[in-house]
Design a protein around this motif. Structure first.
Motif, PDB file in Angstrom:
ATOM      1  N   LYS A 142       0.857  -1.195   0.000  1.00 33.75           N
ATOM      2  CA  LYS A 142       0.000   0.000   0.000  1.00 33.75           C
ATOM      3  C   LYS A 142       0.891   1.244   0.000  1.00 33.75           C
ATOM      4  O   LYS A 142       1.784   1.370   0.838  1.00 33.75           O
ATOM      5  N   ILE A 143       0.643   2.132  -0.940  1.00 25.99           N
ATOM      6  CA  ILE A 143       1.424   3.365  -1.020  1.00 25.99           C
ATOM      7  C   ILE A 143       0.494   4.504  -0.634  1.00 25.99           C
ATOM      8  O   ILE A 143      -0.607   4.626  -1.188  1.00 25.99           O
ATOM      9  N   THR A 144       0.945   5.293   0.311  1.00 32.30           N
ATOM     10  CA  THR A 144       0.067   6.335   0.846  1.00 32.30           C
ATOM     11  C   THR A 144       0.715   7.699   0.700  1.00 32.30           C
ATOM     12  O   THR A 144       1.881   7.878   1.065  1.00 32.30           O
ATOM     13  N   LEU A 145      -0.073   8.622   0.187  1.00 26.09           N
ATOM     14  CA  LEU A 145       0.353  10.024   0.185  1.00 26.09           C
ATOM     15  C   LEU A 145      -0.632  10.747   1.102  1.00 26.09           C
ATOM     16  O   LEU A 145      -1.823  10.820   0.804  1.00 26.09           O
ATOM     17  N   ARG A 146      -0.106  11.168   2.268  1.00 30.04           N
ATOM     18  CA  ARG A 146      -1.005  11.786   3.243  1.00 30.04           C
ATOM     19  C   ARG A 146      -0.502  13.190   3.511  1.00 30.04           C
ATOM     20  O   ARG A 146       0.619  13.374   3.995  1.00 30.04           O
TER      21      ARG A 146
ATOM     22  N   SER B  97       3.384   0.437   3.062  1.00 28.92           N
ATOM     23  CA  SER B  97       3.280  -0.649   4.036  1.00 28.92           C
ATOM     24  C   SER B  97       3.054  -1.945   3.258  1.00 28.92           C
ATOM     25  O   SER B  97       2.671  -1.911   2.083  1.00 28.92           O
ATOM     26  N   VAL B  98       3.337  -3.076   3.913  1.00 28.18           N
ATOM     27  CA  VAL B  98       3.219  -4.361   3.217  1.00 28.18           C
ATOM     28  C   VAL B  98       2.472  -5.357   4.092  1.00 28.18           C
ATOM     29  O   VAL B  98       2.755  -5.486   5.286  1.00 28.18           O
ATOM     30  N   MET B  99       1.520  -6.059   3.478  1.00 33.79           N
ATOM     31  CA  MET B  99       0.787  -7.118   4.167  1.00 33.79           C
ATOM     32  C   MET B  99       0.813  -8.377   3.315  1.00 33.79           C
ATOM     33  O   MET B  99       0.970  -8.310   2.104  1.00 33.79           O
ATOM     34  N   ARG B 100       0.689  -9.511   3.983  1.00 35.97           N
ATOM     35  CA  ARG B 100       0.445 -10.750   3.236  1.00 35.97           C
ATOM     36  C   ARG B 100      -0.829 -11.336   3.819  1.00 35.97           C
ATOM     37  O   ARG B 100      -0.860 -11.691   5.000  1.00 35.97           O
ATOM     38  N   GLY B 101      -1.865 -11.427   3.019  1.00 35.82           N
ATOM     39  CA  GLY B 101      -3.176 -11.781   3.556  1.00 35.82           C
ATOM     40  C   GLY B 101      -3.518 -10.765   4.632  1.00 35.82           C
ATOM     41  O   GLY B 101      -3.443  -9.557   4.406  1.00 35.82           O
ATOM     42  N   ASP B 102      -3.826 -11.263   5.834  1.00 39.40           N
ATOM     43  CA  ASP B 102      -4.158 -10.352   6.938  1.00 39.40           C
ATOM     44  C   ASP B 102      -2.946 -10.015   7.795  1.00 39.40           C
ATOM     45  O   ASP B 102      -3.059  -9.270   8.766  1.00 39.40           O
ATOM     46  N   ALA B 103      -1.832 -10.624   7.485  1.00 41.20           N
ATOM     47  CA  ALA B 103      -0.650 -10.428   8.343  1.00 41.20           C
ATOM     48  C   ALA B 103       0.105  -9.163   7.953  1.00 41.20           C
ATOM     49  O   ALA B 103       0.403  -8.944   6.771  1.00 41.20           O
ATOM     50  N   ILE B 104       0.419  -8.358   8.951  1.00 43.26           N
ATOM     51  CA  ILE B 104       1.208  -7.147   8.685  1.00 43.26           C
ATOM     52  C   ILE B 104       2.677  -7.530   8.662  1.00 43.26           C
ATOM     53  O   ILE B 104       3.191  -8.133   9.607  1.00 43.26           O
TER      54      ILE B 104
END
Ligand code: NOJ
Ligand code: CA
Length: 669
Positions: free
Chosen positions: A38-42, A49-56
């Protein structure tokens, strides 16, 4: 200039039609949908950030670059445009652990511009693979400037601080030649090298590394004052991390992701992030080689001149004859040139790389070797005095090439490099530039390299396949007290994720009192499979192979150095490791296994064998009473017939291991 103008026009056009986009979120999925980047511009700040399935796996982590005399490029950003693409291709390696490699990923590229006055342009390219993620910074030509001095890279990898990690310290006098340390991430206050292997509390295994390191300081990693795991780019002696001209792309930042330690071994993202070669490298030939070498380590011969000088014409001829008898293609000659008398670590300032010592007739030796079909592996010990070496670089490569010498082992011993009169880290931008220069020059002369005291591997051997191997970790030269059996059970999950290693395996003189090994004899054979290398040394003196243990030597004769396919079987970091590999251009398989100080029994299913043919398995294993401390030479060699429906049980002694050659029956057998 035209490029800059076009970019400016484009920006003005975008700004004219809408207000800057300073809040945005993009999700990039791996081709199989399991990994989510996930790439976020806030409010103008960029992170991922990176997840695999539900795991952070990686929590929100900052991205950015700090340029000298200007505010960092990390906030006040707006998205100008994004592009996406998907790739799924298979490519063929010139040599290595796999012949065919799949490169499948989804990519998103964000073209960013600052909303602040400086209006710098900045591109971030992200890739999501099924087994990891990667990204890099791309600095396009800028309206305002064309050269920059990078003061810092702000990349973070925010993993759980309670995760465990395996690493070696950075910025140390012996470069990468250290024992690995297992530590919780919250203790990584001092910089460590990558690959930095991490086991998360949720059991995912990560290895943080980089790919395609050119013209930039190496990325080391440490916790910063806010407890973020952050890139720490190796500085030049004046503190700047890199001086570059635009356009410029940083190396790729890469995170390998697996469910298990063995899963990491199958990761090929690093090679995939490097470009294919632009020239024909079909002349590159991986080899096994003997060396006028270990005799120096055990004190029988010397690098220096005198009555025990090793690299004499007579010794070289004897060793070339031994190569022929032992079926080994090459011979390394160390101590053939000047520089070794007195304090060789200081002599590097003036070492001569072109004139042999009087008792070493190198042209005559090269001619004798050529007639016997044996390759000489030349040696350049630079001691890190790059100014002296570069002044002779082309002449010394040409000298070797004119003698028909197609392999060189350059060495960079010394705690720092001396470059342009300054003391620089081996892994600084200037060090990286030197290694690159010598590699490209070697390619010009069709010479292959085995670099000792190198910069770490980042997969550039895909682009320059003449880089057949490198050292870059503690190898067997540290035996005699400074190597424990667990080391070779850590390397596959750490150092070897960055490519081939010259570990100098195959020492049979295990009980030598000057260099007593922490290994059994069977384990010395295992290394030829567990530690891949495009140039693989059979490191002991020939009479140990021919007279002391010819039965065990048979495995070294048979084992190839170039592989069709590799199948990691089982492993636990620091405890044990077993891998099977199929030879390239052949039907035979080879298995190697090593354990730490503890004995370990393994059951190896043979279901990786290609078909239902019958094979003969030649098993070289520790006998029941073997032990690396008090009974290291006790090897048991047996043969048995197997098919893919069988398994083989093997017991490894403390500090031991095993090697198996599985040979397919040819028709009529
Ligand atoms: C260190 C290298 O790793 C080793 O292989 C070599 O023999 C010595 N330097 C001398 O060049
Ligand atoms: Ca070394």
């Amino acid at each position: 200039m035209l490029m800059v103008k076009l970019l400016q026009n484009f920006l003005n056009w975008v700004r004219g039609i809408k207000s800057p986009v300073t809040d945005a979120e993009k999700t990039l999925l791996s081709p199989d949908g399991t990994i989510k980047l996930k790439i976020t511009l806030r409010q103008g700040h960029i992170s991922y950030s990176v997840m695999r399935g539900d795991a952070i796996l990686i929590r929100d982590s900052k991205l950015g670059i700090k340029v000298k005399d200007l505010p960092p490029i990390t906030d006040h950003l707006s998205v100008v445009r994004t592009t996406e693409k998907s790739v799924n291709e298979t490519w063929e390696t010139v040599w290595g652990e796999e012949r065919l490699i799949v490169n499948a990923y989804n990519e998103i590229t964000l073209y960013l511009s600052e909303t602040s006055k400086s209006e710098r342009l900045f591109t971030l390219r992200f890739r999501a693979f099924n087994d990891g993620i990667a990204f890099r910074y791309e600095l396009p030509p800028q309206p305002a400037f064309s050269r920059i001095e990078i003061e810092d890279e702000l990349t973070e990898f925010n993993v759980d601080l309670n995760a465990n990690s395996w690493s070696i310290p950075a910025y140390q006098p012996d470069r990468y030649e250290y024992n690995y340390e297992k530590k919780p991430v919250y203790e990584l206050e001092k910089s460590v090298h990558t690959p930095l292997t991490i086991i998360l509390p949720n059991k995912y295994h990560l290895s943080i590394h980089e790919a395609a390191l050119y013209n930039y300081g190496e990325m080391t990693i440490k916790l910063d004052e806010w407890k973020a795991l952050k890139s720490d780019i190796t500085p030049l002696s004046d503190g700047i991390k890199a001086r570059v001209e635009l356009p410029f792309n940083t190396p790729w930042r890469l995170v390998m992701i697996a469910n298990s330690p063995i899963g990491l071994i199958k990761n090929h993202i690093m090679l995939n992030l490097n470009d294919p070669p632009t020239e024909d490298y079909s002349w590159v030939r991986p080899i096994k080689f003997l060396g006028i070498w270990w005799a120096m380590y055990v004190g029988e011969w010397t690098w220096a001149s005198g009555p025990r000088h090793g690299a004499t014409t007579q010794h070289a001829i004897e060793y070339i004859d031994a190569c022929s008898r032992l079926g080994v293609q090459g011979l390394l000659l160390e101590g053939w040139n000047g520089g070794w008398d007195g304090d060789w670590l200081q002599n590097g300032k003036t070492t001569d790389f072109i004139h042999p010592m009087p008792d070493c007739d190198l042209p005559g030796i090269a001619e004798y070797a050529r007639a016997k079909g044996i390759d000489i592996v030349g040696h350049h010990e630079t001691v890190g005095f790059i100014d002296n070496y570069e002044a002779q670089l082309e002449a010394s490569y040409k000298y070797y090439a004119d003698l028909g010498i197609r392999y060189i082992k350059p060495g960079y011993a010394g705690s720092m490099m001396s470059i342009q009169g300054k003391r620089e880290y081996h892994h600084s931008q200037l060090g990286v530039l030197h290694y690159q220069k010598s590699l490209e020059l070697a390619a010009k002369y069709h010479i292959c390299l085995d670099v000792h005291e190198p910069i770490k591997g980042t997969g550039i051997e895909r682009t320059f396949p003449n880089l057949l191997t490198r050292e870059g970790a503690r190898g067997q030269e540290y035996e005699g007290g400074a190597l424990s059996p667990s080391h070779a059970c850590i390397l596959p999950f750490t150092r070897l994720l960055s490519g081939a290693m010259d570990y100098t395996p195959g020492i049979f003189d295990i009980t030598n009192t000057t260099k007593r090994l922490s290994s059994t004899l069977a384990r010395q054979l295992a290394y030829f499979v567990t530690i891949p290398s495009g140039m693989q040394m059979a490191a002991d003196r020939p009479h140990f192979y021919e007279e002391v243990n010819p039965g065990a030597y048979k495995f070294i004769r048979d084992v190839p150095v170039n592989w069709e396919h590799s199948v990691p079987i089982l492993g636990s970091i620091g405890e044990y490791y077993v891998i099977a590999r199929k030879e390239r251009n052949g039907d035979n398989w080879f298995i190697g296994g090593v354990t730490n100080e503890e004995a370990h029994k393994v059951r190896i299913p043979l279901d990786f064998l290609d078909d239902s043919s019958t094979y003969t398995a030649e098993i070289y294993r520790d006998s029941e009473t073997a032990h690396f401390r008090d009974n290291p030479l006790d090897i048991h060699i047996e043969t048995t017939e197997v098919t893919k429906n069988n398994y083989i049980d093997v017991w490894m002694a403390p500090g031991g291991g095993f090697a198996i050659a599985i040979k397919k029956h040819t028709q009529g057998q």
